[in-house]
Enzyme design. Structure first.
Site, PDB file in Angstrom:
ATOM      1  N   ASP A 197       0.861  -1.182   0.000  1.00 14.74           N
ATOM      2  CA  ASP A 197       0.000   0.000   0.000  1.00 14.74           C
ATOM      3  C   ASP A 197       0.899   1.234   0.000  1.00 14.74           C
ATOM      4  OD1 ASP A 197      -2.312   1.778   0.404  1.00 14.74           O
ATOM      5  OD2 ASP A 197      -3.340  -0.050   1.012  1.00 14.74           O
ATOM      6  N   HIS A 271      -3.019   3.303  -4.598  1.00 18.96           N
ATOM      7  CA  HIS A 271      -2.388   2.843  -3.351  1.00 18.96           C
ATOM      8  C   HIS A 271      -0.975   2.331  -3.629  1.00 18.96           C
ATOM      9  CE1 HIS A 271      -5.632   3.484  -0.517  1.00 18.96           C
ATOM     10  NE2 HIS A 271      -6.491   2.903  -1.341  1.00 18.96           N
ATOM     11  N   GLU A 335      -9.943   2.767  -4.909  1.00 18.68           N
ATOM     12  CA  GLU A 335      -9.564   4.140  -4.582  1.00 18.68           C
ATOM     13  C   GLU A 335      -8.377   4.639  -5.413  1.00 18.68           C
ATOM     14  OE1 GLU A 335     -10.959   4.293   0.065  1.00 18.68           O
ATOM     15  OE2 GLU A 335      -8.962   3.499  -0.328  1.00 18.68           O
TER      16      GLU A 335
HETATM   17  C1  ACM Z   1     -10.919  -0.540   0.943  1.00 24.27           C
HETATM   18  O1  ACM Z   1     -11.373  -0.510   2.099  1.00 24.27           O
HETATM   19  N1  ACM Z   1     -10.359   0.548   0.426  1.00 24.27           N
HETATM   20  C2  ACM Z   1     -11.011  -1.719   0.121  1.00 24.27           C
END
Ligand code: ACM
Length: 618
Positions: A197, A271, A335
């Protein structure tokens, strides 16, 4: 000073006779439990017979028995002259059972003279877990009683998952193994390992050493809750950690021996700050310098969908697939801000050349490209529900986290789905009560009862579509979870509720029985095994405001043998306060509010947070 008048009337009625627990303390509740009379007396002389002594489940069972304080030997039945034995006081654990059993199923018969378990593979392993749960220690070391019963059991869902984010905070190999042990004890079978991440890349990749040399380290970490302003405070302490490939292979083997498949997650295209900090050439603007993120949220520094990046991703995934033999490769996909793509001349041209509609189309292009590669290696791609943006890749499975809509849409399109909605109480980084005493969390509200109430099969799906719901998962994101103890606090007891919604037939679910009769028995055992569970508030104490002039207070602790102390004067309750001994009625004077506060203290001295009910007669 005018004294507030109140009256506590202790009820003198005999306590209600406790209902017998139809599931005999087993979590998750089995498909069918037929109780019979009597108990099997387990003694140090009890013979444990097996038909496959080298089986790994037998080895693990032996280890668990030792840990629990039993030292019985395990004997290969083929070495025993059955005719000369009456087999009394024996436990027969048959792996090579010839009869029919459902997938992952087992049957367990406990009679006064002997115990027989039948199962194969994971079913056999789960039968052993049930047997361990049924063994109730006596005061005599090495002795136990096992209540007589006939149990038939198999899971409702084939995917029963628990996730852990090791990027925001790193958890070492020993902790990961304990996590896997817990999952196995509760018949969960997929460990979703969130390995990469923005805040840290945690898996050694031989071809790209900077991923860990640079990407696994951040200079510092945000202190406390994110505010997003200049006033944010950082700890000025470097933070890092990663797993070597040898460590990962060790964990994969450890998990597979416990019938747990690991789903590795390599996040893309968003991410990816840690990744582009290590290799800026994989971003859309390689002239920039990127830092491994020190705070939380979404970052605009994402991967660029160009040849060089795809080549690197394929190299990385090749190494990942050598380590993780499971079917699923998780590529994140959630995201992903599109800012960098909008600014990039290359991306604008790619949208035109590939006749994509917009940047969402580019997200779909990205995931489809990776899916082709993953499929070519004989694996299946899975991602968060954003992988549907711009069109779902042809064979992809979807993890529905932003509610159920993504999962429903994917199932309607004929794709497999894992349900893991935050709104369904499956985000274990959410707070477990509304009390201000809860530790810092990302927010949200996911008490045990809410997790338990979740049903993974949405009513919006028809019978055919429902078959695409393979199961359910809970997620433990660790922005605000820096220690093992806090991870366990957030996990337990909610993971027990997850296990039941993943395994138990819907018709057998019963929150009252689960929480009051079974969780209450499991928590002391978890404590004895060294797990830092959250001591639940007592049943009958809810953390909401109540209105009226009379309140019946009837409390039950959710930890066996625990005591409840309370105050009605607004002060923090402790051992020196009133001990709850039975139902009471509280009269609230007109125009007044009384704060009813409780604390639960377990037999070993573990304390709950203080639960606070404002009772108002205004
Ligand atoms: C997430 O909680 N962004 C998958």
């Amino acid at each position: 000073m005018k004294k507030i008048l109140f009256l506590i009337a202790l009820a003198f009625s005999a306590p209600a006779i406790a209902q017998e627990d139809p599931y005999m303390g087993i979590i998750p509740a089995p498909v069918s439990v037929k109780k019979t009379k009597g108990v099997f007396h387990f003694t140090p002389e009890t013979i444990i017979l097996v038909d496959s002594p080298d089986n790994k489940s037998v080895r693990i069972f032996k280890g668990l028995l030792r840990q629990a304080g039993y030292s019985n030997t395990v004997t290969d039945i083929n070495t025993v002259d059955r005719k000369r034995w009456d087999m009394k006081n024996s436990i027969m654990l048959a792996q090579n059972f010839k009869g029919d059993l459902p997938a992952e199923g087992y049957e367990l018969e406990v009679a006064e003279t002997k115990v027989q378990l039948n199962g194969r593979g994971s079913g056999y392993f789960y039968g052993l877990q049930t047997l361990l749960q049924l063994m109730h220690k006596t005061t005599n070391p090495g002795y136990a009683t096992i209540p007589c019963a006939l149990i038939h059991d198999n899971p409702r869902f084939s995917y029963r998952g628990m996730h852990l984010d090791v990027s925001r905070h790193f958890f070492d190999v020993d902790f990961i193994k304990r996590y896997i042990d817990l999952m196995a004890a509760y018949k969960l079978n997929f460990f979703h390992w969130h390995l990469t991440d923005d805040q840290g890349w945690r898996i050694e990749i031989k071809k790209y050493p900077k991923l860990t040399e640079v990407g696994s380290k951040r200079a510092q970490t945000l202190v406390g809750k994110i505010k997003g302003g200049d006033a944010d405070v950082y700890d000025n302490t470097p933070y890092g950690g990663f797993y070597t490939q040898d460590q990962i292979l060790d964990i994969v083997t450890y998990a597979s021996e416990r019938f747990i498949t690991i789903v590795p997650e390599i996040e893309m295209p968003g991410h990816c700050r840690a990744m582009v900090a290590a290799y800026p050439e994989w971003s859309c603007d390689p002239t920039q310098t990127y830092k491994v993120a020190e705070t939380w949220g979404e970052f605009k520094d994402v991967l660029c969908p160009n040849e060089e990046t795809f080549k690197a991703l394929k190299d990385i995934l090749r190494e990942v697939m050598l380590l993780f033999p499971g079917k699923y490769i998780h590529v994140g996909g959630d995201e992903c801000p599109k800012d960098a793509w909008k600014k990039s001349e290359f991306c604008r041209q790619l949208i035109v050349d590939s006749t994509l509609r917009d940047e969402n189309g580019l997200q779909s292009y990205f995931i489809r490209t990776i899916e082709r590669f993953v499929n070519s290696q004989g694996r299946s791609l899975i991602g968060w529900d954003e992988i549907m943006e711009g069109g779902l890749a042809p064979n992809a499975s979807v993890m529905s986290w932003r509610g159920e809509a993504g999962g429903i849409a994917a199932a309607q399109l004929g794709h497999d789905v894992i349900m893991t909605p935050g709104s369904g109480g499956l985000y274990f980084d959410h707070a477990q009560s509304r009390s201000k005493e809860e530790p810092l969390s990302i927010g949200g509200y996911a008490p045990l009862a809410k997790t338990y109430a979740y049903d993974p099969v949405p009513a919006a799906l028809n019978k055919e579509q429902q078959k695409h719901v393979l199961g359910v998962q809970a997620n433990l994101w660790t922005e605000y979870i820096a220690t093992n103890a806090k991870a366990e606090y957030m996990l337990l007891p909610r993971m027990l509720a997850l296990s039941e919604i993943a395994w138990t037939p819907k018709a057998n679910k019963d929150y009252k029985n689960f929480s009051e009769q079974r969780v209450a028995k499991h928590l002391p055992k978890l404590e004895a095994a060294g797990f830092n569970y959250r001591v639940p508030e007592p049943v009958g104490a809810s953390d909401t405001l109540a209105n009226g002039d009379k309140f019946k207070i009837e409390l039950t602790p959710l930890v066996e043998g625990a005591k409840i102390y309370f105050t009605i004067d607004g002060y923090q309750p402790r051992e020196t306060d009133l001990l709850y001994t039975g139902p009471a009625t509280l009269n609230i004077p007109k125009d007044k509010t009384i704060e009813f506060k409780t604390i639960v203290i377990t037999p070993s001295g573990k304390r709950s947070i203080v639960n606070d009910i404002q009772m108002s007669n205004k």
